[in-house]
Design a protein around this motif. Structure first.
Motif, PDB file in Angstrom:
ATOM      1  N   ARG A 248      -1.172   4.950  15.729  1.00  0.00           N
ATOM      2  CA  ARG A 248      -1.191   4.759  14.271  1.00  0.00           C
ATOM      3  C   ARG A 248      -1.072   3.419  13.963  1.00  0.00           C
ATOM      4  O   ARG A 248      -1.357   2.795  12.866  1.00  0.00           O
ATOM      5  CB  ARG A 248      -0.106   5.652  13.655  1.00  0.00           C
ATOM      6  N   ALA A 249      -0.576   2.331  14.810  1.00  0.00           N
ATOM      7  CA  ALA A 249      -0.017   1.112  14.756  1.00  0.00           C
ATOM      8  C   ALA A 249      -1.183   0.334  14.438  1.00  0.00           C
ATOM      9  O   ALA A 249      -1.323  -0.676  13.421  1.00  0.00           O
ATOM     10  CB  ALA A 249       0.522   0.424  15.901  1.00  0.00           C
ATOM     11  N   TRP A 250      -2.482   0.361  14.861  1.00  0.00           N
ATOM     12  CA  TRP A 250      -3.654  -0.284  14.677  1.00  0.00           C
ATOM     13  C   TRP A 250      -3.990  -0.220  13.150  1.00  0.00           C
ATOM     14  O   TRP A 250      -4.691  -1.345  12.794  1.00  0.00           O
ATOM     15  CB  TRP A 250      -4.779   0.279  15.383  1.00  0.00           C
ATOM     16  N   ALA A 251      -3.823   0.725  12.513  1.00  0.00           N
ATOM     17  CA  ALA A 251      -4.166   0.559  11.024  1.00  0.00           C
ATOM     18  C   ALA A 251      -3.415  -0.161  10.210  1.00  0.00           C
ATOM     19  O   ALA A 251      -3.762  -0.595   8.922  1.00  0.00           O
ATOM     20  CB  ALA A 251      -3.648   2.390  10.691  1.00  0.00           C
ATOM     21  N   VAL A 252      -2.382  -0.834  10.535  1.00  0.00           N
ATOM     22  CA  VAL A 252      -1.679  -1.816   9.841  1.00  0.00           C
ATOM     23  C   VAL A 252      -2.308  -3.111   9.305  1.00  0.00           C
ATOM     24  O   VAL A 252      -2.572  -3.541   8.472  1.00  0.00           O
ATOM     25  CB  VAL A 252      -0.225  -2.247  10.480  1.00  0.00           C
ATOM     26  N   SER A 253      -3.007  -3.287  10.701  1.00  0.00           N
ATOM     27  CA  SER A 253      -4.148  -4.464  10.386  1.00  0.00           C
ATOM     28  C   SER A 253      -5.087  -4.301   9.502  1.00  0.00           C
ATOM     29  O   SER A 253      -5.769  -4.981   8.850  1.00  0.00           O
ATOM     30  CB  SER A 253      -4.576  -4.955  11.746  1.00  0.00           C
ATOM     31  N   ALA A 254      -5.765  -2.846   9.707  1.00  0.00           N
ATOM     32  CA  ALA A 254      -6.728  -2.333   8.892  1.00  0.00           C
ATOM     33  C   ALA A 254      -6.556  -2.484   7.347  1.00  0.00           C
ATOM     34  O   ALA A 254      -7.285  -2.591   6.514  1.00  0.00           O
ATOM     35  CB  ALA A 254      -7.328  -0.938   9.260  1.00  0.00           C
ATOM     36  N   TYR A 255      -5.210  -2.191   7.061  1.00  0.00           N
ATOM     37  CA  TYR A 255      -4.777  -2.166   5.577  1.00  0.00           C
ATOM     38  C   TYR A 255      -4.433  -3.661   5.023  1.00  0.00           C
ATOM     39  O   TYR A 255      -3.804  -3.940   3.912  1.00  0.00           O
ATOM     40  CB  TYR A 255      -3.716  -1.117   5.297  1.00  0.00           C
ATOM     41  N   GLY A 256      -4.534  -4.606   5.959  1.00  0.00           N
ATOM     42  CA  GLY A 256      -4.221  -6.140   5.484  1.00  0.00           C
ATOM     43  C   GLY A 256      -2.705  -6.083   5.689  1.00  0.00           C
ATOM     44  O   GLY A 256      -1.962  -6.917   4.957  1.00  0.00           O
ATOM     45  N   GLY A 257      -1.970  -5.131   6.532  1.00  0.00           N
ATOM     46  CA  GLY A 257      -0.480  -5.084   6.466  1.00  0.00           C
ATOM     47  C   GLY A 257       0.163  -6.237   7.382  1.00  0.00           C
ATOM     48  O   GLY A 257       1.344  -6.455   6.852  1.00  0.00           O
ATOM     49  N   ILE A 258      -0.517  -6.894   8.104  1.00  0.00           N
ATOM     50  CA  ILE A 258       0.196  -7.976   8.927  1.00  0.00           C
ATOM     51  C   ILE A 258       0.615  -9.020   7.872  1.00  0.00           C
ATOM     52  O   ILE A 258       1.909  -9.600   7.992  1.00  0.00           O
ATOM     53  CB  ILE A 258      -0.675  -8.362   9.958  1.00  0.00           C
ATOM     54  N   THR A 259      -0.394  -9.392   7.124  1.00  0.00           N
ATOM     55  CA  THR A 259       0.277 -10.543   6.010  1.00  0.00           C
ATOM     56  C   THR A 259       1.414 -10.189   5.374  1.00  0.00           C
ATOM     57  O   THR A 259       2.478 -10.933   4.919  1.00  0.00           O
ATOM     58  CB  THR A 259      -1.022 -10.901   5.047  1.00  0.00           C
ATOM     59  N   VAL A 260       1.732  -8.713   4.909  1.00  0.00           N
ATOM     60  CA  VAL A 260       2.571  -8.298   4.038  1.00  0.00           C
ATOM     61  C   VAL A 260       4.030  -8.096   4.941  1.00  0.00           C
ATOM     62  O   VAL A 260       4.947  -8.764   4.420  1.00  0.00           O
ATOM     63  CB  VAL A 260       2.212  -6.735   3.684  1.00  0.00           C
ATOM     64  N   LEU A 261       3.693  -7.825   6.162  1.00  0.00           N
ATOM     65  CA  LEU A 261       5.015  -7.784   6.813  1.00  0.00           C
ATOM     66  C   LEU A 261       5.536  -9.333   7.418  1.00  0.00           C
ATOM     67  O   LEU A 261       6.609  -9.430   7.219  1.00  0.00           O
ATOM     68  CB  LEU A 261       4.639  -7.184   8.114  1.00  0.00           C
ATOM     69  N   ILE A 262       4.814 -10.181   7.682  1.00  0.00           N
ATOM     70  CA  ILE A 262       4.983 -11.583   7.692  1.00  0.00           C
ATOM     71  C   ILE A 262       5.770 -12.127   6.628  1.00  0.00           C
ATOM     72  O   ILE A 262       6.867 -12.859   6.566  1.00  0.00           O
ATOM     73  CB  ILE A 262       3.793 -12.200   8.297  1.00  0.00           C
ATOM     74  N   ASN A 263       5.265 -11.856   5.500  1.00  0.00           N
ATOM     75  CA  ASN A 263       5.518 -12.559   4.070  1.00  0.00           C
ATOM     76  C   ASN A 263       6.787 -11.761   3.828  1.00  0.00           C
ATOM     77  O   ASN A 263       7.880 -12.513   3.141  1.00  0.00           O
ATOM     78  CB  ASN A 263       4.796 -11.997   2.982  1.00  0.00           C
ATOM     79  N   ALA A 264       7.024 -10.753   4.117  1.00  0.00           N
ATOM     80  CA  ALA A 264       8.439 -10.007   3.956  1.00  0.00           C
ATOM     81  C   ALA A 264       9.627 -10.625   4.715  1.00  0.00           C
ATOM     82  O   ALA A 264      10.806 -10.506   4.542  1.00  0.00           O
ATOM     83  CB  ALA A 264       8.629  -8.473   4.098  1.00  0.00           C
ATOM     84  N   CYS A 265       9.192 -11.178   5.897  1.00  0.00           N
ATOM     85  CA  CYS A 265      10.275 -12.045   6.792  1.00  0.00           C
ATOM     86  C   CYS A 265      10.464 -13.328   6.481  1.00  0.00           C
ATOM     87  O   CYS A 265      11.332 -14.021   7.105  1.00  0.00           O
ATOM     88  CB  CYS A 265       9.725 -11.679   8.129  1.00  0.00           C
ATOM     89  N   ARG A 266       9.664 -13.916   5.470  1.00  0.00           N
ATOM     90  CA  ARG A 266       9.759 -15.301   5.412  1.00  0.00           C
ATOM     91  C   ARG A 266      11.083 -15.774   4.501  1.00  0.00           C
ATOM     92  O   ARG A 266      11.449 -14.947   3.838  1.00  0.00           O
ATOM     93  CB  ARG A 266       8.688 -16.027   4.504  1.00  0.00           C
ATOM     94  N   SER A 267      11.546 -16.728   4.961  1.00  0.00           N
ATOM     95  CA  SER A 267      12.753 -17.200   4.416  1.00  0.00           C
ATOM     96  C   SER A 267      12.215 -17.355   2.667  1.00  0.00           C
ATOM     97  O   SER A 267      11.302 -18.150   2.726  1.00  0.00           O
ATOM     98  CB  SER A 267      13.479 -18.618   4.761  1.00  0.00           C
ATOM     99  N   GLY A 268      13.090 -17.162   1.769  1.00  0.00           N
ATOM    100  CA  GLY A 268      12.651 -17.359   0.453  1.00  0.00           C
ATOM    101  C   GLY A 268      11.811 -16.432  -0.024  1.00  0.00           C
ATOM    102  O   GLY A 268      11.574 -16.351  -1.279  1.00  0.00           O
TER     103      GLY A 268
END
Length: 577
Positions: free
Chosen positions: A273-293
């Motif tokens: 199921r993990a592959w689908a994160v990239s298909a939904y554009g989720g990598i950017t979402v996850l990285i942004n949620a981890c950014r400082s600020g």
């Protein structure tokens, strides 16, 4: 003043619809002179309504079901509107205007379609055949510990029916009921909810256009379904839940973001199921949620970076993390005050460094990833975090620049010595990685001398049969340390370790792989006059090496020659004397 007549009862309204309004409308739908094609559609829907409503009226206790009563009232209003519109369509000249009449008819037809869908839902759920404990109940009574599965199933179907038919208050109460039910036994009841309920209906409530209270409660239910059992988690994924959950991480309230992140973490545990994160554009979402600020609390970052760790095992995702600027974010998270964030960050960096190639290793080094990992290695006492950190450092050590920096650090090797010497079942992984680093790096002779106390634990590691790589790693580390003459002398003086080595050479000892032990014997008997050959001869190593040489174990013949050469030399010296 003329008194108002009392409103008809639900039973009277239902009789009025079946006996009067529907027959009247069916006849009118075939008699109109304008918008004839539209009225044909209405006629087909009225026939379906007549059949379904008749079936519902015969249900055991339908008139005590509040959803059905609301539906009957709404139906009555819609049918009256249609009757009024049919009168206006009897005149083909349409004195009130065609466009307006057409619009009004389309609106009424849409309402009729929705009523039919709601009625069909109630009939399929079996709720109209169930006798309510109270005719005024908002939801069915909550199932107790002794409730049958049939009662639980009916409760679930009732809640999902309310999610589709009820108003905002009813929907909220239905979600509260589902949440309470799931919380009573999440592992047991989550699969039942996904099997008997309508998961897509639940997921539609996660859309950002939905009322915020509905989103909050729906996210809580979906989060429980995702985290409580493998089957219910898979059901959420299969029905398209990952996309809405990722959007909530990006745009929801803090509470909703937590719930969505917990669900995404659970979904991404399975690589299928993990592959689908990239298909939904989720990598950017996850990285942004981890950014400082980003406004994400550390507890939320912990869930999000754990999801990144889960998906980083996939090549395409690793590339996406790299391209979306994830490495600087992950390195900064190493300094988090949340240990779970640190654990997941180190694992994610390890995955990127070990499988992502030199380019990703260089990027991690460039962002000062190695010094931050070393800081964790020196300061942390958490076994899991230390193991993750060691793995990441080991993966980075393939770069010459990192290997050179690590090889010249006495403090680093002092920490490795602690892991090797500590041993024990709970520290096998750390012990193995530390031994591998000792074997792979090129420290100075002075550093190798300081690691002499590690040789006895490394000999013990040679006896560990599982995992097999443990014996090979211990052997390589010992060979590296025995390159120093003083270390060879030190090991020869260690009677217990020497006895262990000889016993491990015994072909009857099938728990130990022979090649790694022979490699140590070869290193121990190298040129230097340290007494190792004599000691091995005294403890009977020759006969074992003879048998191993006959079995063609790599290195055994050479080791035997060294020992035999030593014996012949001693005999020659005795003869001269």
């Amino acid at each position: 003043m003329t008194p108002q007549s009392p409103s008809p009862s639900p039973s009277e309204t239902l009789d009025l619809i079946l006996a009067h309004l529907l027959p009247l409308l069916l006849a009118a739908a075939t008699s109109v002179k304008a918008l004839v094609s539209r009225w044909r559609l209405v006629h087909s829907k009225l026939l379906l309504l007549q059949s379904s409503l008749s079936e519902a009226s015969l249900a055991r206790n339908s008139l005590s079901n509040p959803l059905f009563l609301d539906l009957v009232s709404s139906l009555h209003s819609t049918l009256q509107t249609l009757h009024s519109l049919s009168s206006r369509c009897l005149d083909p000249s349409l004195p009130t205007g065609r466009l307006l009449l057409q619009s009004d008819l389309d609106i009424a037809t849409s309402s009729l379609t929705l009523h039919l869908q709601d009625l069909s839902l109630l009939l399929k759920s079996g709720l109209l055949s169930h006798k309510q404990h109270s005719p005024h109940a908002i939801v069915l009574p909550f199932p107790g510990p002794t409730s049958s599965k049939a009662d639980i199933v009916l409760f679930i179907r009732d809640a999902f029916a309310r999610l589709q038919i009820g108003n905002l208050d009813i929907k909220l109460k239905a979600l509260d009921s589902l949440l309470e039910l799931l919380q009573s036994d999440p592992a047991k009841l989550s699969p039942v909810v996904t099997a008997e309920g309508d998961v897509p209906v639940l997921l539609r409530l996660l859309e950002l256009s939905t009322h915020s209270h509905l989103i909050d409660r729906a996210a809580a239910v979906v989060s429980l379904l995702s985290t409580s059992s493998a089957s219910s988690c898979h059901a959420v994924f299969n029905e398209g839940g990952l996309g809405p959950l990722l959007r909530l991480i990006e745009s929801g309230s803090v509470t909703v973001r937590h719930r969505a992140a917990a669900a995404v973490e659970a979904i991404t545990i399975d690589p299928a199921r993990a592959w689908a994160v990239s298909a939904y554009g989720g990598i950017t979402v996850l990285i942004n949620a981890c950014r400082s600020g980003s406004g994400s609390p550390s507890s939320l970052q912990s869930l999000v970076v754990s999801s990144l760790k889960n998906v980083a095992s996939l090549e395409d995702v690793r590339i996406a993390i790299f391209e979306e600027g994830g490495i600087p974010v992950l390195v900064k998270l190493l300094a988090s005050d949340n240990i779970d964030v640190q654990k997941s960050s180190t694992l994610c960096l390890w995955s990127l460094a070990s499988a992502g190639g030199d380019e990703m290793c260089v990027a991690i080094i460039h962002e000062s990833g190695l010094p931050r990992l070393l800081q964790l290695l020196y300061s942390s006492s958490d076994r899991e975090l230390l193991e993750n950190t060691l793995r990441a450092i080991h993966a980075l050590s393939v770069l010459p620049s990192a290997a050179k920096s690590l090889s010249s650090s006495p403090l680093f090797f002092s920490r490795l010595a602690e892991f090797i010497s500590r041993g024990g079942i709970s520290n096998f992984s750390c012990q193995q990685i530390a031994a591998s680093l000792v074997a792979d790096l090129s420290p100075s002779d002075d550093i190798k001398k300081s690691l002499a106390p590690c040789m006895s634990p490394l000999v013990k590691m040679l006896e560990i049969s599982k995992p097999v790589v443990m014996q090979e790693t211990a052997s390589r580390a010992l060979v590296s340390l025995l390159d120093v003459k003083s270390n060879r002398k030190e090991l020869v003086r260690d009677e217990k370790s020497m006895t262990r080595l000889v016993k491990m050479l015994d072909p009857c000892n099938d728990q130990v792989s022979k090649r790694p032990v022979v490699s140590v014997v070869l290193a121990l008997t190298s040129i230097g006059g340290n007494g190792a050959r004599k000691r091995l001869m005294e403890t009977g190593a020759s006969q074992f090496l003879q048998q191993l040489a006959e079995s063609e174990v790599a290195g055994a013949k050479k080791a035997l020659q060294r020992l035999s050469g030593s014996r012949l030399k001693n005999l020659f010296l005795l003869g001269r004397s």
